[in-house]
Design an enzyme around this catalytic site. Structure first.
Site, mmCIF file in Angstrom:
data_model
loop_
_atom_site.group_PDB
_atom_site.id
_atom_site.type_symbol
_atom_site.label_atom_id
_atom_site.label_comp_id
_atom_site.label_asym_id
_atom_site.label_seq_id
_atom_site.Cartn_x
_atom_site.Cartn_y
_atom_site.Cartn_z
ATOM 1 N N HIS A 10 99.764 23.188 -19.968
ATOM 2 C CA HIS A 10 100.831 23.115 -18.962
ATOM 3 C C HIS A 10 102.013 23.937 -19.496
ATOM 4 O O HIS A 10 102.201 24.048 -20.705
ATOM 5 C CB HIS A 10 101.222 21.635 -18.829
ATOM 6 N N ASP A 51 99.209 16.507 -26.064
ATOM 7 C CA ASP A 51 99.846 16.281 -24.769
ATOM 8 C C ASP A 51 98.924 15.347 -23.981
ATOM 9 O O ASP A 51 97.877 15.761 -23.477
ATOM 10 C CB ASP A 51 100.026 17.627 -24.053
ATOM 11 N N LYS A 75 103.426 9.178 -14.562
ATOM 12 C CA LYS A 75 102.019 9.476 -14.294
ATOM 13 C C LYS A 75 101.127 8.262 -14.565
ATOM 14 O O LYS A 75 99.941 8.289 -14.325
ATOM 15 C CB LYS A 75 101.564 10.668 -15.135
HETATM 16 N N1 PMP Z 1 101.644 18.280 -19.551
HETATM 17 C C1 PMP Z 1 100.701 18.040 -18.645
HETATM 18 C C2 PMP Z 1 99.264 18.171 -19.035
HETATM 19 C C3 PMP Z 1 101.076 17.689 -17.343
HETATM 20 O O1 PMP Z 1 100.145 17.449 -16.436
HETATM 21 C C4 PMP Z 1 102.443 17.561 -17.021
HETATM 22 C C5 PMP Z 1 102.899 17.180 -15.625
HETATM 23 N N2 PMP Z 1 102.236 17.868 -14.592
HETATM 24 C C6 PMP Z 1 103.387 17.801 -18.022
HETATM 25 C C7 PMP Z 1 102.950 18.153 -19.264
HETATM 26 C C8 PMP Z 1 104.848 17.673 -17.750
HETATM 27 O O2 PMP Z 1 105.154 16.359 -17.451
HETATM 28 P P1 PMP Z 1 106.618 15.967 -16.938
HETATM 29 O O3 PMP Z 1 106.921 16.884 -15.810
HETATM 30 O O4 PMP Z 1 106.467 14.545 -16.519
HETATM 31 O O5 PMP Z 1 107.554 16.127 -18.089
#
Ligand code: PMP
Length: 415
Positions: free
Chosen positions: A134, A211, A237
């Site tokens: 991500h 992560d 999440k």
């Molecule tokens: N890492 C992964 C694998 C994610 O799916 C996400 C959210 N889509 C994030 C990081 C970032 O999370 P957040 O926006 O809640 O900080």
């Protein structure tokens, strides 16, 4: 308090209808159709007990934590620290001072990049990430690269879009300082064998950040079993509120690291000549924390524990298997990677993902389209983006059927 008996202990039935009743939003309609919420990888819906925990905290115990001798402040502090203990237990950390509350996965990774970076890294040192990260596990390292001149090494993918373990082992050299990889891909719903990747790094004395944003809602995550040095996730999440998340770090590592932000609570003494810092976990929690968010996140974790993370995993895997079976019957269906229980990314023929998403939305089906904040992975596939359906504890087989019928209908429109 949660009084619901979600699992019948005698029959071990997964009581889906009872679970769904806990989520008020699932009763609503969109465009006159029942809402089918399949965008859980972006954020999950909240059970009543979490919504109530927020109201309860503001109604009964609201006061700033840690600083007050008065009753309310002590109550709020107690509940905040109990929340930390709930998280510690959930991820099986050794000590509750290894659990730092942050705003979410993004802030947790930025914290490590800044603090681990300032403490241990210098020009030409290397951090290993992967092609399926991500953006929040790419950009903080790039910012650090700009600031101090570190380099990024990227684990490539195999032909079936898994992390290439052999190539990974060749990325290590005398400059390697950290590995930072995702547990489950937010695009493909593929879970990586991170324990093996951690062991490979540890054999070379290199720490690893995991992560867990997309794994923690779907499987048992045990930081000691994984032997992860850092592990990060977001509350929203896993049925908790937005604005709260977690950084787990091994105590001996966090103790050595410089603070991330300066301010109240993270200090021991402040003089204009010199400031000394508070002990863990407070050294990394500058300012008033989101104690209400933490308390409500703990309620979400209690809720998950009541149902059982293994039961949830089984249910979601069943949905995924069924969805894959049905999808594979649709001509020109292309599925990315090998999804194992949280999300499925797909394209059908040359229908643009945004068109498919918009038409499904009109049928009440919430799915996500685009690059999913993982542009390097989307570029790897050479596509404009994907359509992603992602599952949670409350989704049903009937909802999958409606999704499949919806896709089939759109395909016919484009034929
Ligand atoms: N890492 C992964 C694998 C994610 O799916 C996400 C959210 N889509 C994030 C990081 C970032 O999370 P957040 O926006 O809640 O900080």
């Amino acid at each position: 308090m949660l009084t619901l008996q979600i699992n019948d202990t005698e029959t071990k039935m997964y009581n889906l209808q009872e679970i769904r009743k806990e989520f008020p939003i699932l009763q609503r309609e969109v465009y006159g159709k029942p809402l089918i919420y399949l965008d859980n990888a972006a954020t999950t819906q909240k059970p009543l007990c979490v919504i109530e925990a927020i109201t309860e905290a503001y109604t009964n115990v609201n006061a700033n934590v840690h600083r007050g001798v008065h009753f309310l402040s002590q109550k709020a502090t107690e509940q905040y620290e109990e929340a930390r203990e709930t998280i510690r237990h959930f991820i099986n950390a050794r000590h509750s001072n290894e659990v730092i509350f942050t705003r979410g996965t993004t802030e947790s990774i930025n914290l490590v990049a800044a603090s681990f970076g300032d403490t241990f890294l210098q020009k030409n040192d290397e951090v290993i990430i992967s092609t399926m990260e991500h953006h929040s596990n790419i950009v903080p390292w790039q910012l650090l690269a700009e600031r101090i001149g570190i380099k990024l090494r990227v684990i490539p993918l195999t032909a079936d879009a898994a992390l290439d373990k052999e190539s990974y082992t060749t990325l290590f050299n005398e400059h390697t300082r950290l590995v930072s990889i995702t547990h489950t891909s937010n695009v493909m719903g593929v879970t990586n064998p991170v324990k093996e990747f951690i062991d490979i790094a540890h054999a070379r004395n290199i720490p690893v950040l995991i992560d867990a944003a997309q794994s923690i809602p779907h499987k048992k995550v045990d930081v000691q079993q994984l032997d992860a040095d850092f592990l990060v996730f977001s509350g929203h999440k896993i049925y908790g509120p937005t604005g709260i998340g977690v950084l787990y770090g091994k105590q001996q590592m966090l103790e050595k690291m410089k603070p991330y932000q300066g301010g109240g609570e993270m200090i021991q003494t402040v003089r204009f000549e010199k400031t000394t810092f508070n002990e863990l976990p407070y050294k990394f929690e500058a300012g008033t924390p989101d104690y209400v968010g933490a308390i409500a996140l703990a309620r979400a974790i209690d809720f998950v524990n009541t149902i059982g993370i293994e039961e949830i995993a089984k249910h979601e895997q069943q949905l995924t298997r069924y969805a894959l079976e049905q999808m594979n019957r649709i001509p020109n269906m292309r599925i990315f990677g090998k999804p194992d229980g949280s999300a499925i990314s797909f394209l059908v023929g040359d229908i643009h993902p945004a068109d498919l998403g918009t038409l499904l939305d009109r049928l009440g089906i919430a799915i996500r389209t685009g690059h999913h904040c993982a542009q390097p992975l989307i570029d790897h596939f050479g596509i404009p983006g994907t359509v992603r359906a992602s599952f949670a504890m409350y989704n049903t087989i009937e909802e999958v059927d409606t999704l499949i019928a919806g896709i089939t209908r759109v395909v016919k429109m484009f034929a």
